[in-house]
Design a protein around this motif. Structure first.
Motif, PDB file in Angstrom:
ATOM      1  N   HIS A  66      34.353  34.985  47.588  1.00  0.00           N
ATOM      2  CA  HIS A  66      34.118  33.605  48.025  1.00  0.00           C
ATOM      3  C   HIS A  66      34.121  32.636  46.837  1.00  0.00           C
ATOM      4  N   SER A  67      34.101  33.174  45.630  1.00  0.00           N
ATOM      5  CA  SER A  67      33.985  32.303  44.451  1.00  0.00           C
ATOM      6  C   SER A  67      35.261  31.483  44.252  1.00  0.00           C
ATOM      7  N   ASN A  68      35.095  30.411  43.503  1.00  0.00           N
ATOM      8  CA  ASN A  68      36.233  29.524  43.205  1.00  0.00           C
ATOM      9  C   ASN A  68      36.806  29.888  41.841  1.00  0.00           C
ATOM     10  N   LEU A  69      36.864  31.179  41.602  1.00  0.00           N
ATOM     11  CA  LEU A  69      37.289  31.705  40.309  1.00  0.00           C
ATOM     12  C   LEU A  69      38.813  31.758  40.224  1.00  0.00           C
ATOM     13  N   ARG A  70      39.349  31.198  39.162  1.00  0.00           N
ATOM     14  CA  ARG A  70      40.810  31.266  38.949  1.00  0.00           C
ATOM     15  C   ARG A  70      41.142  32.564  38.238  1.00  0.00           C
ATOM     16  N   ILE A  71      41.961  33.378  38.888  1.00  0.00           N
ATOM     17  CA  ILE A  71      42.377  34.647  38.286  1.00  0.00           C
ATOM     18  C   ILE A  71      43.865  34.524  37.976  1.00  0.00           C
ATOM     19  N   PRO A  72      44.302  34.894  36.764  1.00  0.00           N
ATOM     20  CA  PRO A  72      45.737  34.801  36.445  1.00  0.00           C
ATOM     21  C   PRO A  72      46.587  35.481  37.514  1.00  0.00           C
ATOM     22  N   ARG A  73      47.729  34.865  37.828  1.00  0.00           N
ATOM     23  CA  ARG A  73      48.554  35.329  38.945  1.00  0.00           C
ATOM     24  C   ARG A  73      48.923  36.817  38.846  1.00  0.00           C
ATOM     25  N   PHE A  74      49.317  37.262  37.658  1.00  0.00           N
ATOM     26  CA  PHE A  74      49.748  38.666  37.520  1.00  0.00           C
ATOM     27  C   PHE A  74      48.584  39.617  37.826  1.00  0.00           C
ATOM     28  N   LEU A  75      47.388  39.237  37.366  1.00  0.00           N
ATOM     29  CA  LEU A  75      46.212  40.086  37.581  1.00  0.00           C
ATOM     30  C   LEU A  75      45.800  40.066  39.058  1.00  0.00           C
TER      31      LEU A  75
ATOM     32  N   ASP B 214      31.747  25.877  56.139  1.00  0.00           N
ATOM     33  CA  ASP B 214      31.626  25.389  54.758  1.00  0.00           C
ATOM     34  C   ASP B 214      32.926  24.663  54.394  1.00  0.00           C
ATOM     35  N   LEU B 215      32.801  23.462  53.856  1.00  0.00           N
ATOM     36  CA  LEU B 215      33.985  22.636  53.595  1.00  0.00           C
ATOM     37  C   LEU B 215      34.658  22.964  52.263  1.00  0.00           C
ATOM     38  N   GLU B 216      33.954  23.683  51.421  1.00  0.00           N
ATOM     39  CA  GLU B 216      34.551  24.187  50.187  1.00  0.00           C
ATOM     40  C   GLU B 216      34.050  25.615  49.996  1.00  0.00           C
ATOM     41  N   LEU B 217      34.706  26.350  49.127  1.00  0.00           N
ATOM     42  CA  LEU B 217      34.259  27.719  48.871  1.00  0.00           C
ATOM     43  C   LEU B 217      33.834  27.881  47.418  1.00  0.00           C
ATOM     44  N   ASP B 218      32.694  28.495  47.239  1.00  0.00           N
ATOM     45  CA  ASP B 218      32.256  28.919  45.906  1.00  0.00           C
ATOM     46  C   ASP B 218      31.292  30.085  46.095  1.00  0.00           C
ATOM     47  N   THR B 219      30.693  30.539  45.026  1.00  0.00           N
ATOM     48  CA  THR B 219      29.841  31.731  45.109  1.00  0.00           C
ATOM     49  C   THR B 219      28.737  31.569  46.151  1.00  0.00           C
ATOM     50  N   THR B 220      28.210  30.357  46.321  1.00  0.00           N
ATOM     51  CA  THR B 220      27.119  30.164  47.287  1.00  0.00           C
ATOM     52  C   THR B 220      27.586  30.347  48.738  1.00  0.00           C
TER      53      THR B 220
ATOM     54  N   ASN C 120      47.734  39.639  41.606  1.00  0.00           N
ATOM     55  CA  ASN C 120      48.710  40.441  42.357  1.00  0.00           C
ATOM     56  C   ASN C 120      48.406  41.934  42.280  1.00  0.00           C
ATOM     57  N   ILE C 121      47.861  42.359  41.149  1.00  0.00           N
ATOM     58  CA  ILE C 121      47.504  43.782  41.004  1.00  0.00           C
ATOM     59  C   ILE C 121      46.202  44.068  41.762  1.00  0.00           C
ATOM     60  N   LEU C 122      45.202  43.192  41.538  1.00  0.00           N
ATOM     61  CA  LEU C 122      43.884  43.423  42.147  1.00  0.00           C
ATOM     62  C   LEU C 122      43.954  43.455  43.669  1.00  0.00           C
ATOM     63  N   ARG C 123      44.754  42.537  44.274  1.00  0.00           N
ATOM     64  CA  ARG C 123      44.765  42.436  45.739  1.00  0.00           C
ATOM     65  C   ARG C 123      45.362  43.669  46.424  1.00  0.00           C
ATOM     66  N   VAL C 124      46.036  44.513  45.663  1.00  0.00           N
ATOM     67  CA  VAL C 124      46.535  45.774  46.231  1.00  0.00           C
ATOM     68  C   VAL C 124      45.352  46.665  46.613  1.00  0.00           C
ATOM     69  N   PHE C 125      44.268  46.552  45.857  1.00  0.00           N
ATOM     70  CA  PHE C 125      43.113  47.443  46.052  1.00  0.00           C
ATOM     71  C   PHE C 125      41.893  46.740  46.665  1.00  0.00           C
ATOM     72  N   ILE C 126      41.594  45.557  46.158  1.00  0.00           N
ATOM     73  CA  ILE C 126      40.361  44.893  46.601  1.00  0.00           C
ATOM     74  C   ILE C 126      40.634  43.475  47.108  1.00  0.00           C
ATOM     75  N   VAL C 127      39.637  42.922  47.781  1.00  0.00           N
ATOM     76  CA  VAL C 127      39.749  41.561  48.310  1.00  0.00           C
ATOM     77  C   VAL C 127      39.409  40.564  47.197  1.00  0.00           C
ATOM     78  N   THR C 128      40.404  39.766  46.838  1.00  0.00           N
ATOM     79  CA  THR C 128      40.240  38.781  45.756  1.00  0.00           C
ATOM     80  C   THR C 128      39.906  37.404  46.363  1.00  0.00           C
ATOM     81  N   PRO C 129      39.492  36.448  45.522  1.00  0.00           N
ATOM     82  CA  PRO C 129      39.237  35.099  46.067  1.00  0.00           C
ATOM     83  C   PRO C 129      40.468  34.496  46.760  1.00  0.00           C
ATOM     84  N   ASP C 130      41.668  34.673  46.188  1.00  0.00           N
ATOM     85  CA  ASP C 130      42.879  34.137  46.832  1.00  0.00           C
ATOM     86  C   ASP C 130      43.181  34.865  48.146  1.00  0.00           C
ATOM     87  N   PHE C 131      42.863  36.142  48.192  1.00  0.00           N
ATOM     88  CA  PHE C 131      43.057  36.944  49.411  1.00  0.00           C
ATOM     89  C   PHE C 131      42.161  36.398  50.529  1.00  0.00           C
TER      90      PHE C 131
END
Ligand SMILES: [Zn+2]
Length: 250
Positions: free
Chosen positions: A163-172, A111-117, A174-185
């Motif tokens: 897989h979504s192209n969701l923008r999550i605020p950087r501070f949030l 896939d050449l781009e990532l989004d929910t699909t 950084n917290i989420l990726r400690v526990f779960i796989v985020t889109p940036d992860f």
């Protein structure tokens, strides 16, 4: 339709629409490819895959219950889910390591781009192989029907989220990726660069990549520079459903 199937479908549609809406309002990366060029193939793959699955994992667990296979009887529900998540982590590594499995899994990575699909874009061959591996695990460990339902809903939801192209605020983030796989992860796992492609295999818990030394953090700024997809499949024609289906065989 059984109640659990209706529940799964409802969760799937609800979160699918939620993440789609989220990435339209708060997009992370700019899109350059018209959605229709990718979306038809991505969605057609999941419809074909679902039609080919011979029996649901829940039905299988009910049929084989008390047949003496179970290694872990009366296991706590949380432990069942953690075991399945760890298994999925290693299955993902296997699909990258062994050429036969990679032929199928590479369709997801093309896939050449990532989004929910993109979370729906798995070759039917990979879905069937994964179904077989999960079936062996479920029967071996004696995972309960409830454990399977919860895990499958979690896996579908987290896969659409990461897989979504969701923008999550950087501070949030950084917290989420400690526990779960985020889109940036997960995004860097879809990088064209091999040193990024073979990292960050987790789907639900981000813990496994840290424990098994496959974790890599790409900075918030460098996320913009990640080139998604595979080196060999850059043509837009590779996104067509027929190309996706025959991909593993040539
Ligand atoms: Zn992968």
């Amino acid at each position: 339709m059984a109640n659990e199937d209706a529940l799964r479908l409802l969760c799937f549609i609800g979160f699918f629409l939620l993440f789609l809406l989220g990435e339209v309002i708060f997009p992370r990366k700019k899109s350059f490819i018209p959605k229709k060029k990718r979306w038809f193939g991505n969605m057609a793959l999941i419809i074909i895959s679902q039609a080919l699955i011979p029996i649901s994992l829940v039905e299988a667990s009910v049929i084989f219950k008390n047949k003496g296979w179970a290694l872990l009887k009366d296991c706590p529900l949380v432990l069942e889910i953690v075991i399945l998540d760890l298994a999925i982590y290693f299955q993902h590594r296997l699909f990258h390591k062994v050429d036969f499995f990679w032929r199928f899994h590479s369709i997801h990575h093309s896939d050449l781009e990532l989004d929910t699909t993109s979370a729906l874009r798995f070759h039917p061959g990979e879905i069937l192989l994964s179904w077989g591996i999960k079936l062996i695990l479920i029967l071996s460990f004696g995972i309960s029907a409830l454990g399977i339902i919860i895990f499958e809903v979690l896996l579908n939801t987290s896969s659409m989220f990461n897989h979504s192209n969701l923008r999550i605020p950087r501070f949030l983030e950084n917290i989420l990726r400690v526990f779960i796989v985020t889109p940036d992860f997960h995004r860097s796992h879809h990088s064209m660069r091999k040193n990024q492609l073979n990292k960050n295999f987790g789907f639900n818990l981000s813990f496994w990549d840290r424990v098994f030394k496959t974790y890599q953090k790409v900075s918030y700024e460098d996320q913009e520079r990640i080139v998604l997809g595979l080196v060999k499949k850059r043509d837009i024609k590779d996104q067509r459903i027929w190309s996706l289906l025959k991909g593993p065989f040539y």
